[in-house]
Structures are given as C-alpha cells and as structure tokens.
Design a protein around this motif. Sequence first.
Motif: not given
Lengths: 239, 79
Positions: A93-94, A197, A89-90
């Motif tokens: 982050e992974q 990012n 889902d993220n």
Amino acid sequence: MLFSNPTVASYINGNFEPAWQSVRPVPIVNIDFGGDASVTRTLHGNIATYICNAEGHVLDILPGAYEAHTYLSQLKQLDSLYREIEAVDNPLEQLSKYHAGQLAVPREAVPLRTSLTQQQIERAQQAVNRLADSSKVVIIEKPVELVLRGEPDSGDIEKSHNSPDLNSRLQASLARDTRYNELHRRRQIHQQLATANWLTPQLLTKWLYREVLNTDLDDPYLGTREVLFSDYPFADDGR
Amino acid sequence: MTVKRRLTLAVFLSVAIGAGLFPLLRSQARPATSATNVKVKPGDVTWHSDFAVACEASKQSGKPVLFFQLLGELDDEFC
C-alpha cells in the motif's frame, strides 16, 4: 561507463546488493574495409535499473541511460524509499501511494540537477518534445533504426556550435536522455507500479522493453525490420 | 540461353575454380570477419553473480537490491 564512475560505484557498493543480467545480445556492426582496416561498433543497447526488496519485488525502475549525478541522486531517493517501505505494516500500500504521488507531480516540477546551461536544457527539451510527438521508435541512446538510416542524432544539440567537442556533445545527448527518462518513461513505470500487485523483474522485463524502451525483445530485428529491408532488392533472399 | 548451355557453363566454372584456374577470384574471396568482443571489467561495482544471489544477500545485509538489465554483456567491450 556509469559503473566506472568512482562516486557511483562506491555508493552502489556501500548501499545496495547489485546484480546484472543480459536480456539478449546487443546488435553489433562490423565493417570490414579490407586489409587490416575494420571498424566495430555497438548500437547502444537499452538499459534499465530495478530497485527491489529482498523478496525480489520491484519498488521502482530507472529506465534508460542517466547522467551520473542524476543517477546517483535517484539511487539515494530510492534507497530512502526502500527504508520507508520496510518500516511500515503494509508495504504494498505504501508503494502504491508513492507511485501515485509521483504521478501527481507535474512534469514541469520534476527536479533535475544538470551541468548544462539553461539554453542547452531548453534545446534538449525541444528535442524531447519532438520525439514524444513522434509515432515512430523513439530516439534514445541512438537506437539501431537511426544508425541504420544514417539520420543525425536528434538534431539541435548535435549541431550546436556551443558544444563543438565530442565530450560536450555526448554530455548534451546524455542530458537529453536523462530528461526524457524522467519526464516520460518514468511516468509509465509509476503508472504500472501504482496499480499492480507485487511484481518481479522477470514479470516486467518484456513489458518494460517493449512499452517503455521501445525495444521488442521478441523481434529478432528489434523493430528495425522495415528499415533494414524496405528498399533492399534482395530482401527475400536474405531472410 | 538454353538450360543445357547454362548447365554447361556452371559445370565449367565449378571445375575451373576448383582446379585453381581462376586464382584471382579465389584470392578475393576472403573469409567474413566477426566482431571480437573481448571481456572487460564491468566497472568498479562488486556484482553478485545473479539476481537470486543478490536477493539472498539483501536478506542478510538489509540493503535493497540493484538489478541492472541491458542488451549485451556488461563485461564485454561492446555492450
């Protein structure tokens, strides 16, 4: 050429959407000996392989030249990384976790498959360590500075009597580059991508070439100005 | 050497070379050769035309994009 290797090309064609881009012209030396005799050589441009998702976000980068089997092995790992990131889902982050995890791996534990003997690997590592300690432009892919200086290509391996033929020397040189890329350059990339990012190749290119590949794309002489002109008496006339 | 003598010598040499009085000098002044960099096949990989096209293809195929950067042109003999 790496992309002429049937195994590598077949794997890329089957598992990736490939594209290439020139970041600037490559330095070319042409020596005209008179008559019909001339020699043309390129001075080995630095290269980089980005793995990106469909949005053009960079997942990881393979910096510099690699041995074919290591390149293939890395591509397989990065294909798996892509699948993992697409499934969560993220994904950002992974991705950050992945790069942080890679940084946590001790350099000595970085696995590298190679056809070289242990003695050749140790010699390559000694050469890499000397280069890593140097404050000057790093010797990878025989860059412009060293060719112009006429210095030997990193010493021990080239002089080794254990690898007298050209093919062996090239293999040893490529093995050394591969190891340096994985042990040093790749860590710079993990550091960059662990904290940032989403980044695109366009945002990373100048940083990558300047900080990782030691090639400042904004410098028309690619960082070789001092070598080119330091002892040339007509330097001011030639600029 | 005075300025006047320098000018005289320069004018003489210009006229003499232009008139072919020094054919040896002219024959030695060969044009500079440039490196010929012929187009070659960029390996056996089937490349998309650019990064944006590869990203669009990735959206359709579900495969990641492999983006290769280099100095020079991959389809040049010298790169």
